[in-house]
Design a protein around this motif. Sequence first.
Motif, PDB file in Angstrom:
ATOM      1  N   CYS A 169       0.834  -1.213   0.000  1.00  0.00           N
ATOM      2  CA  CYS A 169       0.000   0.000   0.000  1.00  0.00           C
ATOM      3  C   CYS A 169       0.862   1.253   0.000  1.00  0.00           C
ATOM      4  O   CYS A 169       0.598   2.211  -0.753  1.00  0.00           O
ATOM      5  CB  CYS A 169      -0.921   0.008   1.216  1.00  0.00           C
ATOM      6  SG  CYS A 169      -2.192  -1.277   1.200  1.00  0.00           S
ATOM      7  N   GLU A 170       1.908   1.253   0.812  1.00  0.00           N
ATOM      8  CA  GLU A 170       2.764   2.442   0.930  1.00  0.00           C
ATOM      9  C   GLU A 170       3.593   2.665  -0.330  1.00  0.00           C
ATOM     10  O   GLU A 170       3.923   3.807  -0.670  1.00  0.00           O
ATOM     11  CB  GLU A 170       3.671   2.318   2.148  1.00  0.00           C
ATOM     12  CG  GLU A 170       2.915   2.404   3.457  1.00  0.00           C
ATOM     13  CD  GLU A 170       3.804   2.283   4.679  1.00  0.00           C
ATOM     14  OE1 GLU A 170       3.488   2.887   5.703  1.00  0.00           O
ATOM     15  OE2 GLU A 170       4.834   1.565   4.597  1.00  0.00           O
ATOM     16  N   GLU A 171       3.935   1.586  -1.024  1.00  0.00           N
ATOM     17  CA  GLU A 171       4.683   1.725  -2.279  1.00  0.00           C
ATOM     18  C   GLU A 171       3.802   2.268  -3.399  1.00  0.00           C
ATOM     19  O   GLU A 171       4.246   3.059  -4.232  1.00  0.00           O
ATOM     20  CB  GLU A 171       5.256   0.363  -2.693  1.00  0.00           C
ATOM     21  CG  GLU A 171       6.406  -0.118  -1.818  1.00  0.00           C
ATOM     22  CD  GLU A 171       6.814  -1.543  -2.156  1.00  0.00           C
ATOM     23  OE1 GLU A 171       6.241  -2.115  -3.124  1.00  0.00           O
ATOM     24  OE2 GLU A 171       7.685  -2.094  -1.455  1.00  0.00           O
ATOM     25  N   LEU A 173       0.764   3.971  -2.991  1.00  0.00           N
ATOM     26  CA  LEU A 173      -0.080   5.115  -2.665  1.00  0.00           C
ATOM     27  C   LEU A 173       0.591   6.029  -1.652  1.00  0.00           C
ATOM     28  O   LEU A 173       1.529   5.635  -0.949  1.00  0.00           O
ATOM     29  CB  LEU A 173      -1.419   4.637  -2.088  1.00  0.00           C
ATOM     30  CG  LEU A 173      -2.168   3.551  -2.871  1.00  0.00           C
ATOM     31  CD1 LEU A 173      -3.338   3.029  -2.046  1.00  0.00           C
ATOM     32  CD2 LEU A 173      -2.648   4.085  -4.206  1.00  0.00           C
ATOM     33  N   ASN A 174       0.079   7.241  -1.582  1.00  0.00           N
ATOM     34  CA  ASN A 174       0.494   8.201  -0.563  1.00  0.00           C
ATOM     35  C   ASN A 174      -0.620   8.363   0.461  1.00  0.00           C
ATOM     36  O   ASN A 174      -1.774   8.047   0.198  1.00  0.00           O
ATOM     37  CB  ASN A 174       0.808   9.560  -1.208  1.00  0.00           C
ATOM     38  CG  ASN A 174       1.956   9.492  -2.203  1.00  0.00           C
ATOM     39  OD1 ASN A 174       2.965   8.838  -1.952  1.00  0.00           O
ATOM     40  ND2 ASN A 174       1.793  10.154  -3.333  1.00  0.00           N
ATOM     41  N   TRP A 175      -0.275   8.898   1.626  1.00  0.00           N
ATOM     42  CA  TRP A 175      -1.289   9.191   2.630  1.00  0.00           C
ATOM     43  C   TRP A 175      -2.010  10.484   2.243  1.00  0.00           C
ATOM     44  O   TRP A 175      -1.391  11.388   1.689  1.00  0.00           O
ATOM     45  CB  TRP A 175      -0.654   9.343   4.021  1.00  0.00           C
ATOM     46  CG  TRP A 175       0.158   8.176   4.456  1.00  0.00           C
ATOM     47  CD1 TRP A 175       1.525   8.109   4.509  1.00  0.00           C
ATOM     48  CD2 TRP A 175      -0.313   6.905   4.901  1.00  0.00           C
ATOM     49  NE1 TRP A 175       1.935   6.874   4.957  1.00  0.00           N
ATOM     50  CE2 TRP A 175       0.823   6.113   5.211  1.00  0.00           C
ATOM     51  CE3 TRP A 175      -1.586   6.355   5.072  1.00  0.00           C
ATOM     52  CZ2 TRP A 175       0.721   4.811   5.676  1.00  0.00           C
ATOM     53  CZ3 TRP A 175      -1.675   5.064   5.545  1.00  0.00           C
ATOM     54  CH2 TRP A 175      -0.545   4.302   5.838  1.00  0.00           C
ATOM     55  N   MET A 177      -5.118   7.432   2.671  1.00  0.00           N
ATOM     56  CA  MET A 177      -5.676   6.352   1.855  1.00  0.00           C
ATOM     57  C   MET A 177      -7.092   6.057   2.344  1.00  0.00           C
ATOM     58  O   MET A 177      -7.411   6.254   3.513  1.00  0.00           O
ATOM     59  CB  MET A 177      -4.835   5.083   1.981  1.00  0.00           C
ATOM     60  CG  MET A 177      -3.370   5.251   1.634  1.00  0.00           C
ATOM     61  SD  MET A 177      -2.446   3.732   1.974  1.00  0.00           S
ATOM     62  CE  MET A 177      -0.752   4.332   1.873  1.00  0.00           C
ATOM     63  N   THR A 194      -4.538   7.807   7.713  1.00  0.00           N
ATOM     64  CA  THR A 194      -3.474   8.794   7.484  1.00  0.00           C
ATOM     65  C   THR A 194      -2.113   8.303   7.947  1.00  0.00           C
ATOM     66  O   THR A 194      -1.113   9.008   7.796  1.00  0.00           O
ATOM     67  CB  THR A 194      -3.808  10.114   8.209  1.00  0.00           C
ATOM     68  OG1 THR A 194      -3.923   9.868   9.620  1.00  0.00           O
ATOM     69  CG2 THR A 194      -5.121  10.699   7.694  1.00  0.00           C
ATOM     70  N   ASN A 195      -2.068   7.079   8.521  1.00  0.00           N
ATOM     71  CA  ASN A 195      -0.796   6.493   8.945  1.00  0.00           C
ATOM     72  C   ASN A 195      -0.967   4.983   9.049  1.00  0.00           C
ATOM     73  O   ASN A 195      -2.065   4.452   8.854  1.00  0.00           O
ATOM     74  CB  ASN A 195      -0.327   7.092  10.274  1.00  0.00           C
ATOM     75  CG  ASN A 195      -1.371   6.956  11.379  1.00  0.00           C
ATOM     76  OD1 ASN A 195      -1.859   5.854  11.653  1.00  0.00           O
ATOM     77  ND2 ASN A 195      -1.730   8.077  12.009  1.00  0.00           N
ATOM     78  N   ARG A 196       0.120   4.297   9.401  1.00  0.00           N
ATOM     79  CA  ARG A 196       0.089   2.832   9.430  1.00  0.00           C
ATOM     80  C   ARG A 196      -0.917   2.283  10.442  1.00  0.00           C
ATOM     81  O   ARG A 196      -1.642   1.333  10.161  1.00  0.00           O
ATOM     82  CB  ARG A 196       1.482   2.283   9.747  1.00  0.00           C
ATOM     83  CG  ARG A 196       2.397   2.174   8.542  1.00  0.00           C
ATOM     84  CD  ARG A 196       3.581   1.290   8.872  1.00  0.00           C
ATOM     85  NE  ARG A 196       4.366   0.974   7.677  1.00  0.00           N
ATOM     86  CZ  ARG A 196       5.265   0.001   7.631  1.00  0.00           C
ATOM     87  NH1 ARG A 196       5.490  -0.740   8.706  1.00  0.00           N
ATOM     88  NH2 ARG A 196       5.941  -0.239   6.515  1.00  0.00           N
ATOM     89  N   GLN A 217      -6.071   5.909  -3.314  1.00  0.00           N
ATOM     90  CA  GLN A 217      -5.372   7.148  -3.012  1.00  0.00           C
ATOM     91  C   GLN A 217      -6.380   8.243  -2.675  1.00  0.00           C
ATOM     92  O   GLN A 217      -7.332   8.476  -3.422  1.00  0.00           O
ATOM     93  CB  GLN A 217      -4.550   7.588  -4.229  1.00  0.00           C
ATOM     94  CG  GLN A 217      -3.845   8.920  -4.072  1.00  0.00           C
ATOM     95  CD  GLN A 217      -2.729   8.831  -3.064  1.00  0.00           C
ATOM     96  OE1 GLN A 217      -1.766   8.110  -3.269  1.00  0.00           O
ATOM     97  NE2 GLN A 217      -2.871   9.536  -1.955  1.00  0.00           N
TER      98      GLN A 217
END
Length: 359
Positions: A169-171, A173-175, A177, A194-196, A217
């Motif tokens: 997900c982090e690769e 997309l950006n926050w 999500m 907005t974070n893990r 996104q």
Amino acid sequence: MKKRIGLLYGGKSAEHEVSLSTARAVIGALNFEVYEVYPIFITPEGEWRRGERLAKPVSTIEELQFGDPTTILENNITDFLIDKQGNAIQFDVIFPLLHGTNGEDGTVQGLLEVLNLPYVGNGVLASSAGMDKVVMKQLFEIAGLPQVPYTYFIRSEWKSDQQAVIERCEEALNWPMFVKPANLGSSVGISKATNRDELVEAIKVALQYDRKIVIEQGIVAHEIELAVLGNDNPEISVPGEIKPVTEFYDYDSKYKDGSTALIIPAELPVATVSSLKELAKRAFKAIDGSGLVRADFFVTDDHQIYINEVNTMPGFTPVSMYPLLWQHTNVSYSALIDRLITLAIERYEEKQQLHYKKD
């Protein structure tokens, strides 16, 4: 001759209550001088119950949840086609007013196809593709429709390696999500992350509703919706804008607290409206739609357009966006219902021309 209409509502779905509201509204708008109306109620447990022919609109939702054990159609689901005397009821059209799983996803449409009954709305393919957000997005990609970046996974992947899913997900997309069950409507089970830590919690919530999860996104944009009506040559309504008070258009905003402003028509440049209408039509055709679809878009301040999704059985009370869009396009609620019934019969008659055996 009056047309005999079977209204199919309720359902084994998280959107059962929404369906009841829709059924009450449609019954209230039907012309009883033109239609014979038979209610067919599906309980939250999946039991089918058919009521007696309605002589007038119902005044409460409770009246729609009828049935004692003798009316349960559990031995033969097709008993709704038989009256108490054992005679067949010849329906001119079935009007499914089912939202979400086990109703909007192609399952009931498949049953009605096998029974060779005319029915309002989208067919098996469009319904199932419109319900599964991942399949829908893949069809939109093929059709060249602009979308925000997304990724997806299934429950077994999450169970076997949560860290790998988070990294994927982090690769991609950006926050921030948005985390969604792939096969559910009405914003049920959707969360913003907005974070893990929030992502993990959002995934846990979404997995309560589906085995497949889509992560999108988040972008800053206006939420614009258009209504599509027709079969092979659909018409497109004026656009409307959703302005939720909450961070996003969730279930409570749609159906409970009335906190969302609907701006119809949306205040957009003529060129943007023209592009939205063309994209809505392309999305309808991409899923092989028929009858009705609500097409939802994001429009940024610099007029970039991204399709979000289509809904093949959108909210259908008089205050829902789909009927309101047509009301502002000079099609009343009752006239809209009449049009949908006519479109269903036209599609059915066209299908009857097909050959199912070799000459």
